[in-house]
Design an enzyme around this catalytic site. Structure first.
Site, PDB file in Angstrom:
ATOM      1  CG  ASP A   1      -0.348   0.354   2.611  1.00 31.25           C
ATOM      2  OD1 ASP A   1       0.805   0.475   2.655  1.00 31.25           O
ATOM      3  OD2 ASP A   1      -1.158   0.386   3.631  1.00 31.25           O
ATOM      4  CG  HIS A   2      -0.710   4.992   1.570  1.00 34.20           C
ATOM      5  ND1 HIS A   2      -1.753   3.827   1.581  1.00 34.20           N
ATOM      6  CD2 HIS A   2      -0.579   5.396   2.682  1.00 34.20           C
ATOM      7  CE1 HIS A   2      -2.402   4.045   2.832  1.00 34.20           C
ATOM      8  NE2 HIS A   2      -1.605   4.917   3.382  1.00 34.20           N
TER       9      HIS A   2
ATOM     10  CB  CYS B   1       0.611  -2.598   4.307  1.00 36.06           C
ATOM     11  SG  CYS B   1       0.248  -3.560   5.857  1.00 36.06           S
ATOM     12  N   GLY B   2       2.081  -0.871   6.168  1.00 33.51           N
ATOM     13  CA  GLY B   2       2.505  -0.221   7.202  1.00 33.51           C
ATOM     14  C   GLY B   2       3.411  -0.975   8.406  1.00 33.51           C
ATOM     15  CB  THR B   3       1.960  -3.115  10.760  1.00 34.12           C
ATOM     16  OG1 THR B   3       0.813  -3.436  10.223  1.00 34.12           O
ATOM     17  CG2 THR B   3       1.840  -2.023  11.598  1.00 34.12           C
ATOM     18  N   GLY B   4       2.719  -4.815   7.874  1.00 36.10           N
ATOM     19  CA  GLY B   4       2.462  -5.901   7.461  1.00 36.10           C
ATOM     20  C   GLY B   4       1.381  -6.773   8.000  1.00 36.10           C
ATOM     21  CB  VAL B   5      -1.035  -6.420  10.865  1.00 39.27           C
ATOM     22  CG1 VAL B   5      -2.280  -6.837  11.345  1.00 39.27           C
ATOM     23  CG2 VAL B   5       0.278  -6.544  11.602  1.00 39.27           C
ATOM     24  N   GLY B   6      -2.087  -5.744   8.213  1.00 40.17           N
ATOM     25  CA  GLY B   6      -3.340  -5.571   7.584  1.00 40.17           C
ATOM     26  C   GLY B   6      -3.147  -6.353   6.185  1.00 40.17           C
TER      27      GLY B   6
ATOM     28  CG  HIS C   1       8.752 -25.603  11.554  1.00 39.86           C
ATOM     29  ND1 HIS C   1       8.790 -25.447  12.689  1.00 39.86           N
ATOM     30  CD2 HIS C   1       9.487 -26.232  11.046  1.00 39.86           C
ATOM     31  CE1 HIS C   1       9.793 -25.829  13.204  1.00 39.86           C
ATOM     32  NE2 HIS C   1      10.155 -26.287  11.932  1.00 39.86           N
ATOM     33  CG  ASN C   2       4.161 -22.056  10.155  1.00 36.09           C
ATOM     34  OD1 ASN C   2       5.219 -21.238  10.257  1.00 36.09           O
ATOM     35  ND2 ASN C   2       3.424 -22.628  10.792  1.00 36.09           N
TER      36      ASN C   2
ATOM     37  NE  ARG D   1       7.753 -31.601  14.402  1.00 39.15           N
ATOM     38  CZ  ARG D   1       9.108 -31.347  13.890  1.00 39.15           C
ATOM     39  NH1 ARG D   1       9.454 -32.244  13.149  1.00 39.15           N
ATOM     40  NH2 ARG D   1       9.864 -30.259  14.399  1.00 39.15           N
ATOM     41  CG  HIS D   2       6.616 -29.194  10.270  1.00 38.61           C
ATOM     42  ND1 HIS D   2       6.436 -28.661  11.620  1.00 38.61           N
ATOM     43  CD2 HIS D   2       7.658 -29.452  10.259  1.00 38.61           C
ATOM     44  CE1 HIS D   2       7.550 -28.491  12.230  1.00 38.61           C
ATOM     45  NE2 HIS D   2       8.453 -29.223  11.215  1.00 38.61           N
TER      46      HIS D   2
ATOM     47  NE  ARG E   1       2.138 -29.943  14.852  1.00 35.99           N
ATOM     48  CZ  ARG E   1       3.446 -30.287  15.310  1.00 35.99           C
ATOM     49  NH1 ARG E   1       4.542 -29.668  14.705  1.00 35.99           N
ATOM     50  NH2 ARG E   1       3.740 -31.118  16.300  1.00 35.99           N
TER      51      ARG E   1
END
Ligand code: RB5
Length: 147
Positions: free
Chosen positions: A8-9, A65-70, A98-99, A132-133, A136
């Site tokens: 984003d911006h 983005c700003g935090t990477g969260v959104g 793992h993920n 095992r991963h 999950r």
């Protein structure tokens, strides 16, 4: 590797630098926006990169983005997508091992360029370990089916 990137911006300038870094390493980078520093809505770009991964147009995604969260929250709404937000390379490596995350996300207001480069290096250089991963991740897929 073909890599989809979106931002984003808040991360427009960092995205340009990350694109240059990835291209200098020989990757093909497909840019899904945004394409200016004008204020915009991060879910649009999180979804665009996630859909590109889902369709197999790109092998991996990078979202900023700003935090990477959104932007990671938006990407994770796309079925089958695992987008991991992180601010250091160890988590980025483990997100692959793992993920089996196909997308890495980070924040331009949280990490500097050197750390961003270390995060993408760790992410792109690691492979899923399975075993095992996988069991999950199957549980996560089951949750997705009952949504
Ligand atoms: C934009 O101001 C900011 O909210 C966005 O970049 C991101 O940090 C959201 O998670």
């Amino acid at each position: 590797m073909i890599i989809g990137i979106g931002c984003d911006h808040a991360a427009f300038d960092m995205k340009k630098q990350v694109v240059s870094y990835l291209e200098a390493q020989g990757h093909e980078v497909r840019d899904y926006g945004c394409f200016s520093a004008q204020r915009c809505d991060y879910p649009l770009y999180g979804e665009a990169v996630a859909r590109a991964v889902q369709k197999g147009e790109v092998a991996r995604g990078v979202l900023i983005c700003g935090t990477g969260v959104g932007i990671s929250l938006a990407a994770n709404k796309v079925k089958g997508i695992r987008a991991a937000v992180c601010s250091e390379p160890v988590t980025a490596r483990l997100a692959r091992q793992h993920n089996n995350a196909q997308i890495i996300a980070f924040g331009a207001r949280i990490v500097g360029l050197e750390t961003a480069q270390a995060i993408v290096d760790a992410f792109l250089g690691a492979e899923f370990e399975g075993g095992r991963h996988q069991a999950r991740l199957d549980i996560i897929s089951d949750i997705e089916e009952t949504r």
